[in-house]
Design an enzyme around this catalytic site. Structure first.
Site, PDB file in Angstrom:
ATOM      1  N   ALA A  20      -0.407   0.197   5.403  1.00  0.00           N
ATOM      2  CA  ALA A  20       0.664   0.478   4.443  1.00  0.00           C
ATOM      3  C   ALA A  20       1.574   1.583   4.970  1.00  0.00           C
ATOM      4  O   ALA A  20       1.133   2.516   5.634  1.00  0.00           O
ATOM      5  CB  ALA A  20       0.075   0.897   3.097  1.00  0.00           C
ATOM      6  N   SER A  21       2.866   1.469   4.657  1.00  0.00           N
ATOM      7  CA  SER A  21       3.863   2.465   5.031  1.00  0.00           C
ATOM      8  C   SER A  21       3.885   2.614   6.556  1.00  0.00           C
ATOM      9  O   SER A  21       4.036   1.624   7.260  1.00  0.00           O
ATOM     10  CB  SER A  21       3.583   3.782   4.304  1.00  0.00           C
ATOM     11  OG  SER A  21       4.662   4.677   4.439  1.00  0.00           O
ATOM     12  N   MET A  22       3.725   3.816   7.116  1.00  0.00           N
ATOM     13  CA  MET A  22       3.682   3.928   8.569  1.00  0.00           C
ATOM     14  C   MET A  22       2.513   3.139   9.144  1.00  0.00           C
ATOM     15  O   MET A  22       2.486   2.807  10.333  1.00  0.00           O
ATOM     16  CB  MET A  22       3.612   5.395   9.010  1.00  0.00           C
ATOM     17  CG  MET A  22       3.860   5.570  10.506  1.00  0.00           C
ATOM     18  SD  MET A  22       3.882   7.301  11.057  1.00  0.00           S
ATOM     19  CE  MET A  22       2.155   7.575  11.427  1.00  0.00           C
TER      20      MET A  22
END
Length: 406
Positions: free
Chosen positions: A231-233
């Site tokens: 998730a995200s980075m």
């Protein structure tokens, strides 16, 4: 999604939306989020901590009283919400990691989550995963009591989120669909940072490898149906791991990220060699002045540089910018991925505009591009605010991928 509160500070608004999104899986309640947000002074990190810590303490206290009186469901629900609020309380304080409020709120958040896990209908077991000279903390979600090997999804967060938060960002959703789930914090993420100061590393396959060693030793795991979600980075870190780790049979970039250094290099005409030389110089006052200006005028830059210095071990904002040049899937790395890959995209993402498209364009494996929309309330970073919708589409893709791979 346009800001409904904190209109001048996108970081404060997004973190509020992130909390609202966790309502979907029991991580917050609408009234608690809104009334807390209304007490906060915009862009004031101390005010943010004070009000979220007050809400977290109040909700946790009520949950403990429920537990003492034998009301286990009420206690579980309150503890889950408290864990989220404690995480949020320390979120903006990492510019000074020695601030005692940071470790205090983090520890209370983990304690609350683990207490809730013990009361959960889902079997959630804290685990220690051997890694180098230490161990990574995480949680194993076992689906049912059957010892028959099942599909399993490994999940990790990104630049600033925790394994505990992954409960709301997918673990609960996959567990209720019959998947085993393993969440963990790697270097640079909250568990290792708070315990030992283990900072991020770009060669994420060296992190995921030991996690898979641990997972595949479990008899209830089907080795031919192991997926990885970042998730995200983590939407860059997980693909990086998959490029070098053939034991990953399906990959989800939630959302996709191709090059964390692109913004840094953009200030130098896309010349990465020049950027690296200037950022790594013993002295570069003009560049330092530019970075300080960005931090003073852009709430995202202010937070990213202060948090980023801590989690990368950089000694200065310029040092942090230099380290970000190493976080990419360039030079043929994305092209090495062989497993079916889902790249999620949020067109209103304030952090990674164009990054999902760049990752998808460089993939040569079986690939799917999943774009969410503002009309669905799902255009924010990691579809915060539309978690049920996001998890339905992502899990349906994984169901169909593993079905077709049989």
């Amino acid at each position: 999604m346009d800001a409904l509160i904190f209109e001048k500070d996108v970081t404060f608004w997004y973190e509020t939306l992130r909390l609202l999104g966790h309502i979907a899986y029991g991580g917050a309640d609408f009234g608690e989020v809104i009334t807390t947000a209304q007490r906060i002074t915009e862009s004031d990190y101390d005010s943010w901590h004070k009000e979220w810590r007050a809400t977290a303490d109040r909700v946790a206290g009520e949950a403990r009283r429920s537990l003492a009186a034998g009301h286990e469901v009420s206690a579980r629900d309150g503890l889950l919400r408290a864990s989220t609020y404690y995480r949020s309380a320390e979120f903006f304080l990492h510019g000074d990691p020695s601030d005692p409020r940071v470790d205090q709120s983090y520890a209370l958040g983990v304690e609350s989550f683990r207490a809730a896990a013990r009361l959960s209908d889902i079997r959630i077991e804290p685990v220690l995963i051997p890694y180098a000279h230490t161990a990574l903390t995480g949680y194993l979600y076992r689906a049912g009591d059957s010892r028959t090997p099942r599909p399993t999804i490994v999940m990790h967060n990104g630049f600033d989120g925790s394994a505990e938060e992954m409960h709301f960002f997918g673990a609960a959703a996959f567990a209720e669909r019959g998947y085993h789930v393993l969440t963990f914090d790697g270097p640079g993420q909250p568990g290792p940072m708070h315990r030992e100061g283990l900072v991020f590393r770009p060669d994420w396959e060296k992190v995921v490898g030991p996690v898979l060693d641990y997972l595949l030793a479990l008899p209830e795991v089907d080795p031919e149906r192991v997926a990885l979600l970042g998730a995200s980075m983590g939407g860059l870190l997980a693909p990086r791991a998959a490029a070098f780790e053939p034991r990953i049979k399906a990959l989800i970039a939630f959302d996709g990220v191709y090059d964390m250094g692109a913004i840094v290099a953009g200030h130098f005409g896309e010349d990465r060699d020049q950027a690296r030389a200037v950022l790594g110089a013993e002295s570069a006052p003009e560049v330092d002045e530019i970075i300080q200006g960005l931090m003073a005028n852009d709430p995202v830059m202010r937070w990213a540089f202060t948090h980023g210095m801590w989690v990368t071990g950089a000694r200065s904002p310029r040092g942090y910018a230099a380290k970000m040049l190493d976080y990419h899937l360039r030079d043929g790395i994305a092209e090495r991925i062989r497993c079916p890959t889902l790249v999620c995209s949020a067109p209103g993402d304030f952090a990674f505009q164009g990054q999902p498209e760049a990752l998808h364009d460089h993939l040569t494996c079986p690939r799917t591009f999943l774009e969410f929309t503002a009309e669905e309330g799902a255009d924010a970073h990691c579809q915060s605010g539309a978690q049920r919708l996001a998890m339905a589409r992502i899990s349906d893709w994984l169901d169909e991928t593993f079905r077709s791979e049989k």
